[in-house]
Design a protein around this motif. Structure first.
Motif, short mmCIF file in Angstrom:
data_model
loop_
_atom_site.label_atom_id
_atom_site.label_comp_id
_atom_site.label_asym_id
_atom_site.label_seq_id
_atom_site.Cartn_x
_atom_site.Cartn_y
_atom_site.Cartn_z
N GLU A 84 0.84 -1.21 0.00
CA GLU A 84 0.00 0.00 0.00
C GLU A 84 0.87 1.26 0.00
O GLU A 84 0.55 2.25 -0.67
CB GLU A 84 -0.93 0.00 1.21
CG GLU A 84 -2.00 -1.10 1.17
CD GLU A 84 -3.10 -0.85 0.15
OE1 GLU A 84 -2.83 -0.26 -0.92
OE2 GLU A 84 -4.24 -1.26 0.42
N ASN A 85 1.97 1.22 0.72
CA ASN A 85 2.87 2.37 0.72
C ASN A 85 3.43 2.60 -0.67
O ASN A 85 3.50 3.74 -1.15
CB ASN A 85 4.01 2.15 1.71
CG ASN A 85 4.89 3.38 1.88
OD1 ASN A 85 4.38 4.50 2.02
ND2 ASN A 85 6.19 3.19 1.89
N GLY A 86 3.80 1.53 -1.36
CA GLY A 86 4.31 1.65 -2.72
C GLY A 86 3.27 2.15 -3.70
O GLY A 86 3.61 2.80 -4.69
N LEU A 87 2.00 1.86 -3.41
CA LEU A 87 0.91 2.33 -4.28
C LEU A 87 0.42 3.72 -3.91
O LEU A 87 -0.51 4.25 -4.54
CB LEU A 87 -0.26 1.34 -4.21
CG LEU A 87 0.01 -0.06 -4.79
CD1 LEU A 87 -1.16 -0.99 -4.48
CD2 LEU A 87 0.25 0.01 -6.29
N GLY A 88 1.02 4.31 -2.88
CA GLY A 88 0.63 5.64 -2.46
C GLY A 88 -0.58 5.68 -1.56
O GLY A 88 -1.22 6.73 -1.39
N ASN A 89 -0.94 4.55 -0.95
CA ASN A 89 -2.09 4.46 -0.06
C ASN A 89 -1.67 4.45 1.40
O ASN A 89 -0.50 4.28 1.73
CB ASN A 89 -2.90 3.20 -0.38
CG ASN A 89 -3.38 3.16 -1.82
OD1 ASN A 89 -3.68 4.19 -2.41
ND2 ASN A 89 -3.46 1.97 -2.39
N SER A 90 -2.65 4.60 2.28
CA SER A 90 -2.38 4.55 3.71
C SER A 90 -1.91 3.16 4.13
O SER A 90 -2.44 2.14 3.68
CB SER A 90 -3.64 4.93 4.50
OG SER A 90 -3.44 4.75 5.88
N CYS A 91 -0.92 3.10 5.03
CA CYS A 91 -0.42 1.81 5.51
C CYS A 91 -0.48 1.69 7.02
O CYS A 91 -0.16 0.65 7.58
CB CYS A 91 1.02 1.59 5.03
SG CYS A 91 2.20 2.81 5.65
N GLN A 92 -0.91 2.74 7.72
CA GLN A 92 -0.80 2.76 9.17
C GLN A 92 -1.67 1.69 9.85
O GLN A 92 -1.28 1.14 10.88
CB GLN A 92 -1.17 4.15 9.71
CG GLN A 92 -2.60 4.56 9.49
CD GLN A 92 -2.88 5.98 9.98
OE1 GLN A 92 -2.02 6.85 9.90
NE2 GLN A 92 -4.09 6.22 10.49
N ALA A 93 -2.81 1.37 9.29
CA ALA A 93 -3.70 0.39 9.93
C ALA A 93 -3.04 -0.97 10.03
O ALA A 93 -3.22 -1.69 11.02
CB ALA A 93 -5.01 0.29 9.16
N TYR A 94 -2.27 -1.35 9.01
CA TYR A 94 -1.58 -2.65 9.02
C TYR A 94 -0.45 -2.66 10.04
O TYR A 94 -0.27 -3.63 10.78
CB TYR A 94 -1.06 -2.98 7.63
CG TYR A 94 -2.14 -3.06 6.59
CD1 TYR A 94 -3.01 -4.15 6.55
CD2 TYR A 94 -2.32 -2.04 5.65
CE1 TYR A 94 -4.02 -4.23 5.61
CE2 TYR A 94 -3.32 -2.11 4.70
CZ TYR A 94 -4.17 -3.20 4.68
OH TYR A 94 -5.18 -3.27 3.75
N ILE A 95 0.32 -1.58 10.07
CA ILE A 95 1.41 -1.47 11.06
C ILE A 95 0.85 -1.51 12.47
O ILE A 95 1.39 -2.18 13.36
CB ILE A 95 2.21 -0.17 10.82
CG1 ILE A 95 2.88 -0.18 9.46
CG2 ILE A 95 3.25 0.02 11.93
CD1 ILE A 95 3.55 1.13 9.08
N ASN A 96 -0.27 -0.82 12.69
CA ASN A 96 -0.80 -0.70 14.05
C ASN A 96 -1.42 -2.00 14.56
O ASN A 96 -1.48 -2.21 15.77
CB ASN A 96 -1.78 0.46 14.13
CG ASN A 96 -1.06 1.80 14.15
OD1 ASN A 96 0.07 1.90 14.64
ND2 ASN A 96 -1.70 2.84 13.61
#
Length: 517
Positions: free
Chosen positions: A398-410
């Motif tokens: 998602e980070n590579g696609l320019g999308n939010s990634c925080q939900a997965y990390i959290n």
């Protein structure tokens, strides 16, 4: 004649072997094949043998995927034991004469067994139902893609072997020679194999986490396409967004898993809700090298101190069964917050003096069990894919696609911090480079001993699109408190790939050395 004998020995030795453990129902040799491939029990036994082959080479996942990653101490341990693989692997000091691993790590012997299985099950074994045949072929193509992906990430373009040449009667040396395919050709072949595996698995299910399954294939597919999207190797240029989308789609096909509530239970309970695929170890059957990451009695018991300044006994109840031939860096341990439960569930720290003593750590992840005869047995499964990996791979995609990634990390952090999880430790989306580094360091803390770190720093990028293997900020200093250095300087970028040992080159005139060596 020497060259012929050498090449034949590699292939024939892979066929003519037996095993002493109960899981190893290994493939029959060719010369007894008239008595084999006659019923499904034999096919199933061969597949069990293929998984046993994988277990036999489990250390390669650490050696190829983690040991180079800058989290391991080199030279001498905190208990003055000599540490294994210090050079050239852990310090990345490869030369053409100092390669660390020879003969392609022995992977081609396993590939030949898979090739033999595919030939037989695709073209013979008419007694199999379509469902059974598809399941077996889904497993076989998945395992072959895994082996070639290991080879590709380590050496780049490699020899592509899809048959069993000895069994086909090609016994002269020139018929056994095989040149290295290009990086692009090798990667294309891997993608073909993983696509075949996925197709065969369409209507097939496998219940056990220790047997290759459709979900394992989808995780590997995501891994392959995430790598292809971001890493340039030889004549393959990073594919970018298109392959990220394929990786994302593969992950979206994985279902039925969840994080365990307690981090340590991921490794103490086999086949739990988090494990997608793991190499199985069992007491009385096969054990692993966990002892090499744990203390010996001498030099530790009644000789070192805990955080409270008190002298330590056999606090982990190892029963004298430890060696400490591999140790992680103090700087990695100190990168964890004190309230991150993963730190103390992954490591046990100790000190040479009650106050201001030198630091040392051992790994608790691989501690195994006390068995029925009251012995310490290292039977912890070696996990290749689990749901935490799914989450952090999705975050990276998602980070590579320019999308939010925080939900997965959290989701990962919530488990790690438990009752201590709050806004201060939750992650907030940042720039691409900030997100990438956050994902990397989360993977560092989550996947110790799971064969990820080296491949992670090669694959992941800084703000300028350069691999983090060249970034000092992504690395851990050898001595805590000192400034870190890049794992490899850009001037030595050829060391992203391993050299081929001279003996292997000499025995096959079609082989060429890895560029730069």
């Amino acid at each position: 004649m020497k060259r012929i004998s050498y090449i034949l020995s590699i292939f024939i030795s892979a066929l003519l072997y037996t095993s002493c453990d109960s899981l190893d129902l290994s493939p029959e040799d060719y010369y007894g094949s008239s008595n084999f491939w006659n019923n499904e029990a034999q096919v199933k036994g061969f597949m069990t043998g293929l998984h046993t082959d994988l277990r036999g080479d489990y250390t390669l996942f650490y050696l190829l995927g983690e040991a180079r990653g800058g989290t391991s101490r080199t030279g001498t341990s905190s208990l003055n034991t000599s540490l294994n693989y210090s050079s050239p692997i852990k310090d990345n000091q490869f030369t053409k004469d100092n390669v660390g691993i020879s003969s392609w790590g022995g992977i081609y012997s396993n590939i030949m067994q898979v090739n033999h299985f595919i030939q037989k099950v695709e073209n013979e074994c008419t007694f199999l139902s379509d469902e059974s045949r598809n399941t077996y072929l889904g497993q076989a193509y998945g395992l072959r893609a895994l082996y070639y992906f290991m080879l590709y990430r380590t050496w780049g373009g490699v020899p592509k072997i899809t048959d069993v040449k000895v069994l086909d009667g090609k016994v002269s040396a020139d018929k056994l020679y095989t040149a290295r395919s290009t990086a692009e050709e090798t990667l294309a072949f891997i993608k073909e194999d993983i696509a075949k595996s996925e197709t065969f698995f369409t209507n097939s299910t496998v219940a056990s986490a220790s047997i290759w399954s459709r979900n394992a294939t989808l995780m590997l597919k995501a891994d392959i396409y995430l790598w292809s999207a971001k890493v340039t190797t030889g004549n393959h240029n990073a594919a970018g967004r298109a392959d990220l989308e394929v990786a994302k789609s593969a992950l979206q096909g994985v279902s039925g898993y969840s994080l365990m509530n307690d981090f340590s239970s991921v490794f103490s309970s086999k086949g739990n809700s988090e494990i997608i695929f793991a190499i199985r170890f069992m007491d009385t059957e096969a054990t692993n090298w966990g002892s090499e990451f744990l203390y010996a009695q001498a030099g530790f018991v009644d000789a070192v101190y805990g955080r409270d300044g008190k002298l330590l006994g056999d606090v982990l109840n190892l029963r004298g069964n430890g060696l400490l031939r591999n140790e992680y860096k103090e700087s990695l341990w100190r990168s964890y917050d004190a309230t991150d439960s993963r730190r103390d569930k992954t490591f046990f720290d100790f000190y040479s003096k009650p106050v201001n003593g030198d630091f040392g750590i051992v790994l608790k992840k691989c501690i195994g069990i006390i068995n029925s005869t009251n012995d310490r047995v290292y039977e912890t499964d070696v996990v290749l894919y689990r749901y935490a990996d799914w989450l952090l791979m999705m975050a990276e995609i998602e980070n590579g696609l320019g999308n939010s990634c925080q939900a997965y990390i959290n989701q990962i952090r919530q488990r790690a911090y438990g009752d201590n999880y709050n806004d201060l430790v939750s992650y907030k989306d940042g720039s691409f480079a900030e997100n990438e580094m956050a994902i990397l360091h989360e993977r560092d803390k989550e996947f110790v001993w799971e064969g990820k770190r080296w491949f992670d720093v090669v694959r992941m990028h800084d703000a300028n699109g350069k691999s983090l293997v060249f970034s000092a900020s992504a690395n851990y200093p050898a001595v805590y408190g000192q400034s870190p250095e890049a794992l490899i300087p850009e001037s030595q970028s050829h060391k992203l790939l391993w050299p081929v040992d001279v003996n292997t080159l000499n025995n096959d005139p079609l082989l060429e050395q890895t560029p730069g060596y």
